[in-house]
Design a protein around this motif. Structure first.
Motif, PDB file in Angstrom:
ATOM      1  N   GLU A 127     -20.637 -12.656 -21.841  1.00  0.00           N
ATOM      2  CA  GLU A 127     -20.002 -12.357 -20.557  1.00  0.00           C
ATOM      3  C   GLU A 127     -18.733 -11.564 -20.808  1.00  0.00           C
ATOM      4  O   GLU A 127     -18.069 -11.740 -21.826  1.00  0.00           O
ATOM      5  CB  GLU A 127     -19.715 -13.605 -19.742  1.00  0.00           C
ATOM      6  N   ILE A 133     -15.911 -11.842 -13.286  1.00  0.00           N
ATOM      7  CA  ILE A 133     -16.932 -11.595 -14.303  1.00  0.00           C
ATOM      8  C   ILE A 133     -17.533 -10.224 -14.006  1.00  0.00           C
ATOM      9  O   ILE A 133     -18.035  -9.977 -12.915  1.00  0.00           O
ATOM     10  CB  ILE A 133     -18.015 -12.691 -14.288  1.00  0.00           C
ATOM     11  N   ILE A 160     -22.677 -10.135 -17.346  1.00  0.00           N
ATOM     12  CA  ILE A 160     -23.146 -11.400 -17.910  1.00  0.00           C
ATOM     13  C   ILE A 160     -24.597 -11.235 -18.360  1.00  0.00           C
ATOM     14  O   ILE A 160     -25.378 -10.495 -17.739  1.00  0.00           O
ATOM     15  CB  ILE A 160     -22.991 -12.566 -16.900  1.00  0.00           C
TER      16      ILE A 160
END
Length: 74
Positions: free
Chosen positions: A54, A65, A68
């Motif tokens: 990630e 994020i 991922i």
């Protein structure tokens, strides 16, 4: 689990790394992508997937994020 993340999870093969793609999908928005990635992290806590990699994005009110990759375990 959102239907989009559920679909990605269901369509993935066991033990094969899968990138959660954002470009050209409903996850193109960084906040929506972050939300879906966090759903995958919840699946990891449940033992359904393993997070392989990630990457985080900065420059927002809070870190998001940005990418991922996961493997389906069950």
């Amino acid at each position: 689990m959102s239907s989009f993340v559920h679909s990605i999870y269901s369509d993935s093969a066991f033990g094969v790394p899968v990138d959660l793609e954002g470009a050209g999908t409903p996850l193109e928005n960084p906040y929506v992508y972050d939300s879906a990635a966090r759903e995958l992290k919840t699946l990891a806590e449940q033992g359904l997937v393993r997070i392989v990699d990630e990457q985080w994005r900065s420059g927002f009110a809070e870190p998001l994020i940005g990418r991922i990759r996961f493997e389906r375990l069950r």
